[in-house]
Design a protein around this motif. Structure first.
Motif, mmCIF file in Angstrom:
data_model
loop_
_atom_site.group_PDB
_atom_site.id
_atom_site.type_symbol
_atom_site.label_atom_id
_atom_site.label_comp_id
_atom_site.label_asym_id
_atom_site.label_seq_id
_atom_site.Cartn_x
_atom_site.Cartn_y
_atom_site.Cartn_z
ATOM 1 N N LEU A 1 0.829 -1.205 0.000
ATOM 2 C CA LEU A 1 0.000 0.000 0.000
ATOM 3 C C LEU A 1 0.866 1.259 0.000
ATOM 4 N N VAL A 2 2.010 1.210 0.671
ATOM 5 C CA VAL A 2 2.953 2.333 0.628
ATOM 6 C C VAL A 2 3.392 2.599 -0.815
ATOM 7 N N ALA A 3 3.750 1.526 -1.530
ATOM 8 C CA ALA A 3 4.147 1.691 -2.936
ATOM 9 C C ALA A 3 2.991 2.224 -3.772
ATOM 10 N N ALA A 4 1.778 1.723 -3.530
ATOM 11 C CA ALA A 4 0.614 2.181 -4.299
ATOM 12 C C ALA A 4 0.354 3.664 -4.072
ATOM 13 N N VAL A 5 0.485 4.117 -2.811
ATOM 14 C CA VAL A 5 0.257 5.535 -2.514
ATOM 15 C C VAL A 5 1.269 6.400 -3.254
ATOM 16 N N TRP A 6 2.522 5.989 -3.275
ATOM 17 C CA TRP A 6 3.539 6.788 -3.962
ATOM 18 C C TRP A 6 3.320 6.788 -5.477
ATOM 19 N N TYR A 7 2.976 5.639 -6.041
ATOM 20 C CA TYR A 7 2.705 5.603 -7.485
ATOM 21 C C TYR A 7 1.502 6.480 -7.827
ATOM 22 N N LEU A 8 0.472 6.456 -6.991
ATOM 23 C CA LEU A 8 -0.688 7.314 -7.221
ATOM 24 C C LEU A 8 -0.305 8.786 -7.148
ATOM 25 N N ALA A 9 0.527 9.136 -6.180
ATOM 26 C CA ALA A 9 0.936 10.540 -6.034
ATOM 27 C C ALA A 9 1.757 10.996 -7.237
ATOM 28 N N LEU A 10 2.696 10.164 -7.685
ATOM 29 C CA LEU A 10 3.554 10.543 -8.818
ATOM 30 C C LEU A 10 2.745 10.662 -10.107
ATOM 31 N N THR A 11 1.893 9.691 -10.373
ATOM 32 C CA THR A 11 1.127 9.733 -11.622
ATOM 33 C C THR A 11 0.095 10.860 -11.607
ATOM 34 N N THR A 12 -0.452 11.181 -10.421
ATOM 35 C CA THR A 12 -1.394 12.298 -10.332
ATOM 36 C C THR A 12 -0.701 13.618 -10.636
ATOM 37 N N ALA A 13 0.490 13.800 -10.087
ATOM 38 C CA ALA A 13 1.247 15.026 -10.356
ATOM 39 C C ALA A 13 1.592 15.136 -11.838
ATOM 40 N N LEU A 14 1.992 14.031 -12.451
ATOM 41 C CA LEU A 14 2.324 14.053 -13.878
ATOM 42 C C LEU A 14 1.079 14.290 -14.728
ATOM 43 N N SER A 15 -0.051 13.752 -14.321
ATOM 44 C CA SER A 15 -1.297 13.985 -15.057
ATOM 45 C C SER A 15 -1.690 15.459 -15.013
ATOM 46 N N ALA A 16 -1.505 16.093 -13.851
ATOM 47 C CA ALA A 16 -1.799 17.522 -13.737
ATOM 48 C C ALA A 16 -0.872 18.337 -14.631
ATOM 49 N N ALA A 17 0.420 17.981 -14.638
ATOM 50 C CA ALA A 17 1.367 18.688 -15.511
ATOM 51 C C ALA A 17 1.001 18.489 -16.976
ATOM 52 N N GLN A 18 0.588 17.275 -17.334
ATOM 53 C CA GLN A 18 0.179 17.003 -18.714
ATOM 54 C C GLN A 18 -1.004 17.871 -19.124
ATOM 55 N N PHE A 19 -1.946 18.077 -18.205
ATOM 56 C CA PHE A 19 -3.122 18.900 -18.497
ATOM 57 C C PHE A 19 -2.708 20.326 -18.881
ATOM 58 N N TYR A 20 -1.798 20.914 -18.118
ATOM 59 C CA TYR A 20 -1.398 22.291 -18.392
ATOM 60 C C TYR A 20 -0.546 22.386 -19.660
ATOM 61 N N VAL A 21 0.287 21.380 -19.918
ATOM 62 C CA VAL A 21 1.075 21.389 -21.153
ATOM 63 C C VAL A 21 0.167 21.253 -22.363
ATOM 64 N N GLU A 22 -0.831 20.377 -22.275
ATOM 65 C CA GLU A 22 -1.790 20.235 -23.374
ATOM 66 C C GLU A 22 -2.546 21.541 -23.603
ATOM 67 N N ARG A 23 -2.940 22.202 -22.530
ATOM 68 C CA ARG A 23 -3.655 23.466 -22.683
ATOM 69 C C ARG A 23 -2.776 24.529 -23.315
ATOM 70 N N HIS A 24 -1.483 24.515 -22.989
ATOM 71 C CA HIS A 24 -0.562 25.486 -23.578
ATOM 72 C C HIS A 24 -0.452 25.300 -25.089
ATOM 73 N N TYR A 25 -0.255 24.064 -25.524
ATOM 74 C CA TYR A 25 -0.096 23.813 -26.957
ATOM 75 C C TYR A 25 -1.427 23.788 -27.700
ATOM 76 N N GLY A 26 -2.532 23.715 -26.940
ATOM 77 C CA GLY A 26 -3.838 23.732 -27.596
ATOM 78 C C GLY A 26 -4.382 25.116 -27.826
ATOM 79 N N ARG A 27 -3.649 26.163 -27.411
ATOM 80 C CA ARG A 27 -4.123 27.535 -27.618
ATOM 81 C C ARG A 27 -4.235 27.838 -29.097
ATOM 82 N N GLY A 28 -5.307 28.490 -29.469
ATOM 83 C CA GLY A 28 -5.495 28.899 -30.858
ATOM 84 C C GLY A 28 -6.187 27.867 -31.699
ATOM 85 N N ARG A 29 -6.411 26.652 -31.128
ATOM 86 C CA ARG A 29 -7.115 25.625 -31.907
ATOM 87 C C ARG A 29 -8.596 25.963 -31.943
ATOM 88 N N SER A 30 -9.160 25.959 -33.108
ATOM 89 C CA SER A 30 -10.587 26.298 -33.248
ATOM 90 C C SER A 30 -11.444 25.100 -32.912
#
Length: 289
Positions: free
Chosen positions: A260-289
């Motif tokens: 469960l310790v390993a699962a909590v850390w994997y969840l925390a790392l992947t959640t942080a990366l998913s949040a970063a992915q969201f903002y990067v996608e929004r940055h490159y998606g600017r101007g798309r109609s």
């Protein structure tokens, strides 16, 4: 014949009643939602009320120094695999798109080979490379060697793990980058060429920024997958997260709590990366109609 005011009013009300919109009912949707909520409540109740999970042990080891060091190593392996993998994958993608048949065939062969062989097998191959080549020579191809080194001295467990992850990731990154480049309108390339923009500048200033809209979502998925994929290097006895919790629970017997310790850390790392992915996608998606 005309209707009086008292006769016309009931007729108007009847018309309003007949035109009333009745919303569609979805009994199965509500039943499915209730079932999902019930299952979630049962799982949460079991997770927090079952003493076998040993949450006090989870809290004890969650930020233990050995576990934190293993998390750092997991992130280092992920960064090496992604940076080196996408650098090589970009080169392979350009080779695949090259009109030169030899370059295109070599890139295709690389992607075919490294996508076909399981990652764990590749890691074991690089880890045991010294069995094939005890020493590695550097010099003129098919000519004299200037110097040589022992393979075990050059490729240790950490190097073998980074090399295996990067080469494996490069095969997938090549297809992601190639798909992104192909998604750009050919008219963009033609217009840039007509303006006399050099090829390298054309690639990095015009084509790649547009291709990133397609590349980023898939690249983000690969990064998240590689964070979890680093657990495979436990076969090399590298103290990454999964290996480290195994070492601990083999000493104290608290298997589920340490998993469960390993699962909590994997969840925390992947959640942080998913949040970063969201903002990067929004940055490159600017101007798309």
């Amino acid at each position: 014949m005309t209707l009086s005011g008292t006769q016309a009013a009931p007729a108007a009300r009847r018309d309003e009643i007949s035109l009333r919109v009745v919303p569609t009912r979805h009994p199965l949707r509500w039943a499915a939602s209730a079932l999902a909520l019930l299952l979630f409540a049962m799982a949460a109740n079991s997770l927090f009320t079952n003493p076998a999970w040993e949450w006090e042990v989870v809290g004890e080891y969650l930020f233990a120094p050995s576990v934190l060091r293993s998390v750092v190593l997991t992130l280092e392996l992920t960064a090496l695999g992604i940076v080196l993998g996408f650098a090589l994958g970009t080169v392979l993608a350009l080779m695949r798109l090259s009109p030169n048949r030899l370059l295109s065939s070599v890139a295709w062969g690389y992607v075919w080979l490294f996508r076909s062989v399981p990652l764990i097998l590749q890691l074991l191959f690089w880890y045991n490379l010294a069995l094939l080549y005890p020493r590695l020579s550097f010099g003129v191809p098919f000519g004299p060697a200037f110097f040589d080194v022992g393979t075990m001295d050059l490729i240790g467990p950490l190097t073998a793990a980074a090399l295996g992850l990067a080469l494996h990731q490069a095969a997938y990154a090549a297809e992601i980058v190639r798909g992104g480049l192909l998604s750009v309108d050919p008219g963009q390339r033609e217009a840039a060429a007509a303006l006399g923009i050099p090829r390298v500048r054309r690639l990095f200033r015009i084509i790649l920024p547009q291709a990133m809209r397609t590349i980023v979502p898939n690249a983000g998925n690969e990064i998240i997958g590689l964070v979890k994929g680093t657990s495979v290097v436990y076969i090399m006895a590298l103290p990454e997260l999964f290996y480290q919790v195994q070492v601990i629970y083999m000493r104290n017997g608290r298997v589920m709590a340490l998993l469960l310790v390993a699962a909590v850390w994997y969840l925390a790392l992947t959640t942080a990366l998913s949040a970063a992915q969201f903002y990067v996608e929004r940055h490159y998606g600017r101007g798309r109609s």
